[in-house]
Design a protein around this motif. Structure first.
Motif, mmCIF file in Angstrom:
data_model
loop_
_atom_site.group_PDB
_atom_site.id
_atom_site.type_symbol
_atom_site.label_atom_id
_atom_site.label_comp_id
_atom_site.label_asym_id
_atom_site.label_seq_id
_atom_site.Cartn_x
_atom_site.Cartn_y
_atom_site.Cartn_z
ATOM 1 N N UNK A 83 0.788 -1.226 0.000
ATOM 2 C CA UNK A 83 0.000 0.000 0.000
ATOM 3 C C UNK A 83 0.823 1.279 0.000
ATOM 4 N N UNK A 84 2.111 1.179 0.331
ATOM 5 C CA UNK A 84 2.942 2.387 0.408
ATOM 6 C C UNK A 84 4.156 2.295 -0.512
ATOM 7 N N UNK A 85 5.011 1.287 -0.284
ATOM 8 C CA UNK A 85 6.286 1.215 -1.001
ATOM 9 C C UNK A 85 6.066 0.953 -2.485
ATOM 10 N N UNK A 86 5.283 -0.076 -2.814
ATOM 11 C CA UNK A 86 5.125 -0.454 -4.226
ATOM 12 C C UNK A 86 4.492 0.659 -5.061
ATOM 13 N N UNK A 87 3.352 1.235 -4.626
ATOM 14 C CA UNK A 87 2.788 2.324 -5.439
ATOM 15 C C UNK A 87 3.725 3.521 -5.573
ATOM 16 N N UNK A 88 4.469 3.833 -4.486
ATOM 17 C CA UNK A 88 5.347 5.003 -4.540
ATOM 18 C C UNK A 88 6.575 4.742 -5.407
ATOM 19 N N UNK A 89 7.233 3.595 -5.201
ATOM 20 C CA UNK A 89 8.481 3.310 -5.916
ATOM 21 C C UNK A 89 8.208 2.949 -7.370
ATOM 22 N N UNK A 90 7.404 1.897 -7.589
ATOM 23 C CA UNK A 90 7.139 1.436 -8.954
ATOM 24 C C UNK A 90 6.229 2.405 -9.687
ATOM 25 N N UNK A 91 5.161 2.856 -9.005
ATOM 26 C CA UNK A 91 4.242 3.787 -9.647
ATOM 27 C C UNK A 91 4.909 5.085 -10.059
ATOM 28 N N UNK A 92 5.749 5.626 -9.201
ATOM 29 C CA UNK A 92 6.450 6.874 -9.538
ATOM 30 C C UNK A 92 7.462 6.646 -10.643
ATOM 31 N N UNK A 93 8.124 5.493 -10.644
ATOM 32 C CA UNK A 93 9.133 5.206 -11.659
ATOM 33 C C UNK A 93 8.519 5.115 -13.048
#
Length: 359
Positions: free
Chosen positions: A289-299
């Motif tokens: 809910x936090x790391x994956x959307x922020x890291x992968x989604x932002x990338x």
């Protein structure tokens, strides 16, 4: 009309044809994943060792495939024997483990004033099952032969895919030039331009997706190692490495790696296995809910809400493979839609300005 009537047969034929090309698709995926490490190796050999272009390419390909295969072999060599030993230990001492579990459960129920729990029926059932295990194995020999044949076929497919990926990686410049020439020769200028833009978007999205997945896996593996060290759990380094590697499968991968950790810790201490399971579930919630959307989604340029929605829908439709491809496919659609909306808005603004300037 005929297409509608025969749609099921057409879909089956298309699926069969795509299945025949499975080594090609797998080879493309392998070449794509190893593309960046290959380029780093090639640049290093050319700049540091002053190799010629051809020699640097060959050496870089050998280096990157040796590193990838060596890493996989090392991971399997470390994890598989330990899991196997613990499974054998479990089979030999299953009665003792169940008795310890019963004692632990009775302590917990005693704290809350509940009745005692009797696992004798379960212990007897497990003993009967283990006693019939050798007979079951002998009866399953035909199935074992069939599975062995499938495994050999799978290794053959992987071998062909590896060979194709080497050809693709070593000659990607020539292949791309040939594709561009064919598109320019057979497609109208407008269609060629649209196809070029589409392929550029697809490449950029998948390239950023692979980079984001690798970064997210490193973060998750590091957090798992830190948490296991703080909790003083055994096998922290090995389990964290497995969790990080399996995290390359979105959302579900960490649980696959976590299962290895639970199995290993279960034979050390059921309490430690339970502690690790609770910790992993909490870590997975933070990751999903936090790391994956922020890291992968932002990338890849996809908002976190769309990342979670894509994984949910893709996993529901096609399982693990849906989870793997849903995010980059959704990103491609999102990027193309955003570019189309921006172009339409620019044309509307220009038209409005032109109309407003008329006398």
């Amino acid at each position: 009309m005929l297409v509608v009537i025969r749609i099921e047969e057409i879909i089956h034929a298309v699926g069969f044809f795509l299945g025949l090309l499975k080594p090609l698709w797998l080879g493309i995926v392998i070449a794509f994943v190893l593309h960046h490490p290959y380029e780093h190796f090639r640049a290093w050999y050319q700049n540091r060792w002053k190799m010629r272009t051809g020699a640097a390419k060959v050496t870089a390909i050998v280096s990157v495939y040796a590193a990838a295969l060596g890493g996989i072999a090392l991971l399997i060599g470390i994890v598989a024997p330990e899991v196997g030993r613990n499974l054998l230990m479990f089979a030999a001492n299953v009665d003792l483990y169940l008795e310890e579990l019963q004692a632990l459960l009775n302590q917990l129920t005693g704290m809350f004033g509940l009745g005692q729990i009797d696992l004798s029926a379960l212990i007897q059932m497990v003993d009967e099952y283990l006693g019939d295990l050798s007979q079951a194995i002998s009866q399953a020999l035909p199935q074992i032969v069939q599975v062995t044949t499938s495994v050999i076929s799978g290794f053959a497919t992987v071998g062909v895919a590896l060979a194709l990926s080497i050809y693709i990686m070593s000659g990607k410049e020539r292949l791309m030039a040939q594709v561009r020439r064919c598109a320019k020769a057979y497609l109208p200028a407008r269609a060629n331009q649209l196809l070029t833009g589409f392929m550029s978007t697809v490449y950029q999205v998948f390239d950023n997706y692979v980079a984001g997945q690798c970064k997210e896996a490193v973060i998750l593996g590091s957090l798992c190692f830190i948490g296991m060290t703080i909790l003083r759990l055994d096998y922290a380094g090995m389990v964290s490495t497995v969790v990080g590697v399996t995290a390359l499968v979105p959302i579900l991968g960490a649980y696959i790696g976590g299962a290895v950790g639970v199995i290993l810790l279960l034979f050390v201490s059921p309490v430690k296995a339970l502690s690790f399971l609770v910790f992993l579930i909490a870590l997975q919630q933070v990751e999903g809910n936090v790391i994956y959307p922020k890291v992968v989604g932002r990338k890849i340029g996809l908002p976190g809400m769309w990342v979670l929605l894509a994984i949910t829908v893709g996993g529901g439709l096609w399982g693990v493979w849906g989870m793997l491809v849903s995010v980059p496919l959704t990103t491609v659609f999102y990027q193309l839609l955003r570019k189309n909306i921006q172009n339409r808005e620019q044309r509307l603004a220009q038209q409005t300005t032109k109309d407003g300037g008329k006398p």
